[in-house]
Design a protein around this motif. Sequence first.
Motif, PDB file in Angstrom:
ATOM      1  N   GLN A 144     -82.870 -26.932  20.533  1.00  0.00           N
ATOM      2  CA  GLN A 144     -83.418 -28.211  20.082  1.00  0.00           C
ATOM      3  C   GLN A 144     -84.932 -28.106  20.110  1.00  0.00           C
ATOM      4  OE1 GLN A 144     -82.111 -31.676  22.223  1.00  0.00           O
ATOM      5  NE2 GLN A 144     -83.667 -32.965  21.282  1.00  0.00           N
ATOM      6  N   LEU A 145     -85.547 -28.370  18.965  1.00  0.00           N
ATOM      7  CA  LEU A 145     -86.996 -28.331  18.842  1.00  0.00           C
ATOM      8  C   LEU A 145     -87.557 -29.750  18.770  1.00  0.00           C
ATOM      9  CD1 LEU A 145     -87.405 -25.628  16.036  1.00  0.00           C
ATOM     10  CD2 LEU A 145     -87.271 -25.290  18.516  1.00  0.00           C
ATOM     11  N   THR A 146     -88.757 -29.921  19.295  1.00  0.00           N
ATOM     12  CA  THR A 146     -89.526 -31.136  19.124  1.00  0.00           C
ATOM     13  C   THR A 146     -90.771 -30.756  18.341  1.00  0.00           C
ATOM     14  OG1 THR A 146     -88.754 -32.010  21.234  1.00  0.00           O
ATOM     15  CG2 THR A 146     -90.745 -32.996  20.311  1.00  0.00           C
ATOM     16  N   PHE A 147     -90.995 -31.414  17.209  1.00  0.00           N
ATOM     17  CA  PHE A 147     -92.146 -31.107  16.378  1.00  0.00           C
ATOM     18  C   PHE A 147     -93.409 -31.702  16.991  1.00  0.00           C
ATOM     19  CE2 PHE A 147     -88.947 -31.210  12.696  1.00  0.00           C
ATOM     20  CZ  PHE A 147     -88.648 -29.873  12.861  1.00  0.00           C
ATOM     21  N   THR A 148     -94.534 -30.961  16.861  1.00  0.00           N
ATOM     22  CA  THR A 148     -95.772 -31.387  17.505  1.00  0.00           C
ATOM     23  C   THR A 148     -96.937 -31.599  16.545  1.00  0.00           C
ATOM     24  OG1 THR A 148     -96.386 -29.087  17.927  1.00  0.00           O
ATOM     25  CG2 THR A 148     -95.180 -30.250  19.674  1.00  0.00           C
ATOM     26  N   ILE A 188     -86.053 -13.632  17.622  1.00  0.00           N
ATOM     27  CA  ILE A 188     -85.909 -14.368  16.364  1.00  0.00           C
ATOM     28  C   ILE A 188     -86.866 -15.551  16.324  1.00  0.00           C
ATOM     29  CG2 ILE A 188     -84.311 -15.908  15.140  1.00  0.00           C
ATOM     30  CD1 ILE A 188     -82.085 -13.861  15.849  1.00  0.00           C
ATOM     31  N   LEU A 189     -86.938 -16.294  17.420  1.00  0.00           N
ATOM     32  CA  LEU A 189     -87.843 -17.437  17.473  1.00  0.00           C
ATOM     33  C   LEU A 189     -89.299 -16.994  17.357  1.00  0.00           C
ATOM     34  CD1 LEU A 189     -86.127 -19.548  20.274  1.00  0.00           C
ATOM     35  CD2 LEU A 189     -86.157 -20.037  17.817  1.00  0.00           C
ATOM     36  N   PRO A 228     -96.114 -18.969  15.320  1.00  0.00           N
ATOM     37  CA  PRO A 228     -97.565 -18.762  15.368  1.00  0.00           C
ATOM     38  C   PRO A 228     -98.355 -19.986  14.884  1.00  0.00           C
ATOM     39  CG  PRO A 228     -96.611 -17.468  13.590  1.00  0.00           C
ATOM     40  CD  PRO A 228     -95.468 -18.054  14.387  1.00  0.00           C
ATOM     41  N   ALA A 229     -97.716 -20.844  14.078  1.00  0.00           N
ATOM     42  CA  ALA A 229     -98.377 -22.070  13.628  1.00  0.00           C
ATOM     43  C   ALA A 229     -98.440 -23.115  14.742  1.00  0.00           C
ATOM     44  CB  ALA A 229     -97.656 -22.648  12.412  1.00  0.00           C
ATOM     45  N   ASP A 230     -97.660 -22.902  15.815  1.00  0.00           N
ATOM     46  CA  ASP A 230     -97.659 -23.783  16.985  1.00  0.00           C
ATOM     47  C   ASP A 230     -97.350 -25.226  16.602  1.00  0.00           C
ATOM     48  OD1 ASP A 230     -97.849 -24.322  19.722  1.00  0.00           O
ATOM     49  OD2 ASP A 230     -99.986 -24.770  19.586  1.00  0.00           O
ATOM     50  N   VAL A 231     -96.222 -25.411  15.904  1.00  0.00           N
ATOM     51  CA  VAL A 231     -95.862 -26.742  15.417  1.00  0.00           C
ATOM     52  C   VAL A 231     -94.626 -27.326  16.108  1.00  0.00           C
ATOM     53  CG1 VAL A 231     -96.947 -26.382  13.178  1.00  0.00           C
ATOM     54  CG2 VAL A 231     -94.529 -25.801  13.475  1.00  0.00           C
ATOM     55  N   TYR A 232     -94.143 -26.667  17.156  1.00  0.00           N
ATOM     56  CA  TYR A 232     -92.979 -27.186  17.865  1.00  0.00           C
ATOM     57  C   TYR A 232     -93.022 -26.766  19.330  1.00  0.00           C
ATOM     58  CZ  TYR A 232     -90.799 -22.548  17.964  1.00  0.00           C
ATOM     59  OH  TYR A 232     -90.534 -21.211  18.204  1.00  0.00           O
ATOM     60  N   LEU A 241     -95.640 -29.121   7.871  1.00  0.00           N
ATOM     61  CA  LEU A 241     -95.283 -29.254   6.459  1.00  0.00           C
ATOM     62  C   LEU A 241     -95.910 -28.149   5.609  1.00  0.00           C
ATOM     63  CD1 LEU A 241     -95.438 -33.127   6.039  1.00  0.00           C
ATOM     64  CD2 LEU A 241     -93.411 -31.664   6.278  1.00  0.00           C
ATOM     65  N   GLN A 242     -97.072 -27.655   6.003  1.00  0.00           N
ATOM     66  CA  GLN A 242     -97.699 -26.545   5.290  1.00  0.00           C
ATOM     67  C   GLN A 242     -96.908 -25.253   5.473  1.00  0.00           C
ATOM     68  OE1 GLN A 242    -101.648 -26.393   6.873  1.00  0.00           O
ATOM     69  NE2 GLN A 242    -102.358 -28.182   5.733  1.00  0.00           N
ATOM     70  N   VAL A 243     -96.357 -25.059   6.647  1.00  0.00           N
ATOM     71  CA  VAL A 243     -95.652 -23.823   6.986  1.00  0.00           C
ATOM     72  C   VAL A 243     -94.160 -23.906   6.652  1.00  0.00           C
ATOM     73  CG1 VAL A 243     -95.127 -22.239   8.907  1.00  0.00           C
ATOM     74  CG2 VAL A 243     -97.326 -23.391   8.817  1.00  0.00           C
ATOM     75  N   ARG A 244     -93.662 -25.108   6.414  1.00  0.00           N
ATOM     76  CA  ARG A 244     -92.219 -25.303   6.238  1.00  0.00           C
ATOM     77  C   ARG A 244     -91.588 -24.423   5.169  1.00  0.00           C
ATOM     78  NH1 ARG A 244     -89.785 -31.233   5.580  1.00  0.00           N
ATOM     79  NH2 ARG A 244     -90.862 -31.064   3.579  1.00  0.00           N
TER      80      ARG A 244
END
Length: 90
Positions: free
Chosen positions: A7-11, A63-64, A71-75, A17-20
């Motif tokens: 389970q991830l929490t977005f930060t 994998i993670l 590396p984008a540190d978004v979660y 959205l740029q990396v998605r």
Amino acid sequence: MALFAVQLTFTDTDRRLQVRPAHREYLTSLKESGKLVTAGPFGDQTGALLIYDVADEAELREILAADPYTPADVYEIASLKEWQPLFPLG
């Protein structure tokens, strides 16, 4: 092989959205290789749930680490646990 629920929490919404697109391409490759069972964001877009089929937690961590989101540190990882489904998948 073992199933893991992550389970991830977005930060950081803007950066995420740029990396998605790259993240979703990566998930597609994992799905095609059989490492990812299913994945998707929560309805409120605050995080996501992913189910992996991997040898062990060490493989999952690799994998993670390779996911473009890392590396984008978004979660943040809210939960990472081995999962034993009651009903068969599929």
